[in-house]
Design a protein around this motif. Sequence first.
Motif, PDB file in Angstrom:
ATOM      1  N   MET A  76      39.743  31.905  50.074  1.00 23.02           N
ATOM      2  CA  MET A  76      40.931  32.718  49.839  1.00 23.02           C
ATOM      3  C   MET A  76      40.527  34.181  49.717  1.00 23.02           C
ATOM      4  O   MET A  76      39.894  34.585  48.743  1.00 23.02           O
ATOM      5  N   ILE A  77      40.889  34.980  50.712  1.00 23.64           N
ATOM      6  CA  ILE A  77      40.488  36.385  50.756  1.00 23.64           C
ATOM      7  C   ILE A  77      41.693  37.314  50.586  1.00 23.64           C
ATOM      8  O   ILE A  77      41.670  38.250  49.770  1.00 23.64           O
ATOM      9  N   GLY A  78      42.740  37.065  51.356  1.00 22.40           N
ATOM     10  CA  GLY A  78      43.882  37.968  51.403  1.00 22.40           C
ATOM     11  C   GLY A  78      44.499  38.304  50.058  1.00 22.40           C
ATOM     12  O   GLY A  78      44.714  39.486  49.746  1.00 22.40           O
ATOM     13  N   PRO A  79      44.835  37.302  49.202  1.00 24.21           N
ATOM     14  CA  PRO A  79      45.448  37.618  47.910  1.00 24.21           C
ATOM     15  C   PRO A  79      44.578  38.524  47.037  1.00 24.21           C
ATOM     16  O   PRO A  79      45.092  39.398  46.336  1.00 24.21           O
ATOM     17  N   TYR A  80      43.246  38.321  47.089  1.00 25.89           N
ATOM     18  CA  TYR A  80      42.352  39.170  46.306  1.00 25.89           C
ATOM     19  C   TYR A  80      42.333  40.597  46.844  1.00 25.89           C
ATOM     20  O   TYR A  80      42.371  41.576  46.081  1.00 25.89           O
ATOM     21  N   VAL A  81      42.260  40.728  48.171  1.00 29.06           N
ATOM     22  CA  VAL A  81      42.233  42.059  48.787  1.00 29.06           C
ATOM     23  C   VAL A  81      43.537  42.800  48.513  1.00 29.06           C
ATOM     24  O   VAL A  81      43.533  43.984  48.147  1.00 29.06           O
ATOM     25  N   ASN A  82      44.656  42.112  48.681  1.00 28.66           N
ATOM     26  CA  ASN A  82      45.956  42.738  48.451  1.00 28.66           C
ATOM     27  C   ASN A  82      46.118  43.141  46.982  1.00 28.66           C
ATOM     28  O   ASN A  82      46.605  44.237  46.663  1.00 28.66           O
ATOM     29  N   GLY A  83      45.691  42.262  46.076  1.00 24.84           N
ATOM     30  CA  GLY A  83      45.772  42.571  44.651  1.00 24.84           C
ATOM     31  C   GLY A  83      44.899  43.759  44.274  1.00 24.84           C
ATOM     32  O   GLY A  83      45.323  44.638  43.513  1.00 24.84           O
ATOM     33  N   ALA A  84      43.690  43.805  44.821  1.00 18.11           N
ATOM     34  CA  ALA A  84      42.791  44.920  44.539  1.00 18.11           C
ATOM     35  C   ALA A  84      43.372  46.230  45.044  1.00 18.11           C
ATOM     36  O   ALA A  84      43.286  47.269  44.372  1.00 18.11           O
ATOM     37  N   ALA A  85      43.975  46.200  46.225  1.00 16.70           N
ATOM     38  CA  ALA A  85      44.573  47.415  46.798  1.00 16.70           C
ATOM     39  C   ALA A  85      45.710  47.922  45.920  1.00 16.70           C
ATOM     40  O   ALA A  85      45.849  49.137  45.701  1.00 16.70           O
ATOM     41  N   LEU A  86      46.517  47.011  45.393  1.00 14.76           N
ATOM     42  CA  LEU A  86      47.633  47.408  44.539  1.00 14.76           C
ATOM     43  C   LEU A  86      47.136  48.030  43.236  1.00 14.76           C
ATOM     44  O   LEU A  86      47.663  49.059  42.778  1.00 14.76           O
ATOM     45  N   VAL A  87      46.116  47.429  42.639  1.00 12.96           N
ATOM     46  CA  VAL A  87      45.582  47.965  41.379  1.00 12.96           C
ATOM     47  C   VAL A  87      44.927  49.321  41.609  1.00 12.96           C
ATOM     48  O   VAL A  87      45.176  50.279  40.856  1.00 12.96           O
ATOM     49  N   VAL A  88      44.100  49.432  42.628  1.00 11.99           N
ATOM     50  CA  VAL A  88      43.415  50.700  42.915  1.00 11.99           C
ATOM     51  C   VAL A  88      44.432  51.800  43.210  1.00 11.99           C
ATOM     52  O   VAL A  88      44.328  52.924  42.700  1.00 11.99           O
ATOM     53  N   LEU A 108      47.089  39.271  58.137  1.00 12.44           N
ATOM     54  CA  LEU A 108      48.394  39.786  57.700  1.00 12.44           C
ATOM     55  C   LEU A 108      48.344  40.348  56.287  1.00 12.44           C
ATOM     56  O   LEU A 108      48.928  41.400  55.997  1.00 12.44           O
ATOM     57  N   LEU A 109      47.647  39.674  55.397  1.00  6.62           N
ATOM     58  CA  LEU A 109      47.555  40.159  54.021  1.00  6.62           C
ATOM     59  C   LEU A 109      46.686  41.401  53.921  1.00  6.62           C
ATOM     60  O   LEU A 109      46.921  42.265  53.070  1.00  6.62           O
ATOM     61  N   ILE A 110      45.683  41.518  54.780  1.00  2.00           N
ATOM     62  CA  ILE A 110      44.855  42.729  54.773  1.00  2.00           C
ATOM     63  C   ILE A 110      45.667  43.921  55.265  1.00  2.00           C
ATOM     64  O   ILE A 110      45.567  45.032  54.729  1.00  2.00           O
ATOM     65  N   VAL A 111      46.491  43.699  56.280  1.00  2.35           N
ATOM     66  CA  VAL A 111      47.379  44.772  56.756  1.00  2.35           C
ATOM     67  C   VAL A 111      48.336  45.182  55.637  1.00  2.35           C
ATOM     68  O   VAL A 111      48.559  46.381  55.397  1.00  2.35           O
ATOM     69  N   LYS A 112      48.897  44.206  54.930  1.00  4.63           N
ATOM     70  CA  LYS A 112      49.781  44.518  53.807  1.00  4.63           C
ATOM     71  C   LYS A 112      49.027  45.265  52.721  1.00  4.63           C
ATOM     72  O   LYS A 112      49.578  46.172  52.080  1.00  4.63           O
ATOM     73  N   PHE A 160      56.344  44.624  46.801  1.00  7.81           N
ATOM     74  CA  PHE A 160      54.935  44.256  46.691  1.00  7.81           C
ATOM     75  C   PHE A 160      54.713  42.746  46.612  1.00  7.81           C
ATOM     76  O   PHE A 160      53.757  42.227  47.182  1.00  7.81           O
ATOM     77  N   SER A 161      55.580  42.037  45.889  1.00  9.86           N
ATOM     78  CA  SER A 161      55.298  40.640  45.563  1.00  9.86           C
ATOM     79  C   SER A 161      56.037  39.622  46.415  1.00  9.86           C
ATOM     80  O   SER A 161      55.542  38.508  46.592  1.00  9.86           O
TER      81      SER A 161
END
Length: 237
Positions: free
Chosen positions: A1-13, A136-140, A115-116
Amino acid sequence: MIGPYVNGAALVVGSVAGALIGPRLNANVRLKMPMVFGCAAMGLGVVMVIKVKFLAPVVLALVLGSLIGELIQLERLIQKAAGSARRLVEKVAAPVDGISQEEFLDKFVALLMLFSMSTTGIYGAMTEGMTGDPTLLIVKAILDLFTAPIFASTMGIAVAVLVVPQFVIQAGLYLGATLILPLTTPDMLADFSACGGLIMLATGFRICGIKQFPVASMIPALLLVMPLSWVWATFLG
């Protein structure tokens, strides 16, 4: 599972960066860029709506889902949680100046959808769960990385709290995708996209301050649209 972590990190940063640079950010940028993002949300909504296969079940899902949302006062519950989140964050961070509680809650609900619960995030999580492709999640995530700072510059670090529902929804869909997607058809997914597009269109209007659509109350429509689409295709299509 990569996308949810990447998307979450982008939102926090993005949220942290926006909260830090907020006081130094040009006032015109802070005031006008949200309208640009609202316009982008409306454009995305239109693109998603035109994918519709059966319009009747989409409209029915939107009406019934919104009715359910209003009956259970879903938006009020989310606003209450948003107010609690703001008070909790302000205990450890400086309070946000220049934005009223009412304006904060209105924007928070709209950002929750953006966002969610956007179809890009939902479908992206389902796609990664089935295929292992997080594109798709990385683009988001890239979009959220640039969107979050603008809103956090006026709303503060509380925007980062949205990472919790975002991650829970995306991770849940990722884990459940193997059970969900085999039960769907291309027509059901098209109607799901169209329903999400209508909600994104309403979200864009709300972010731009044009009309305060009850976007949070529309959320149950996303749960109803695919079953209704299947029923329509099976018995009436």
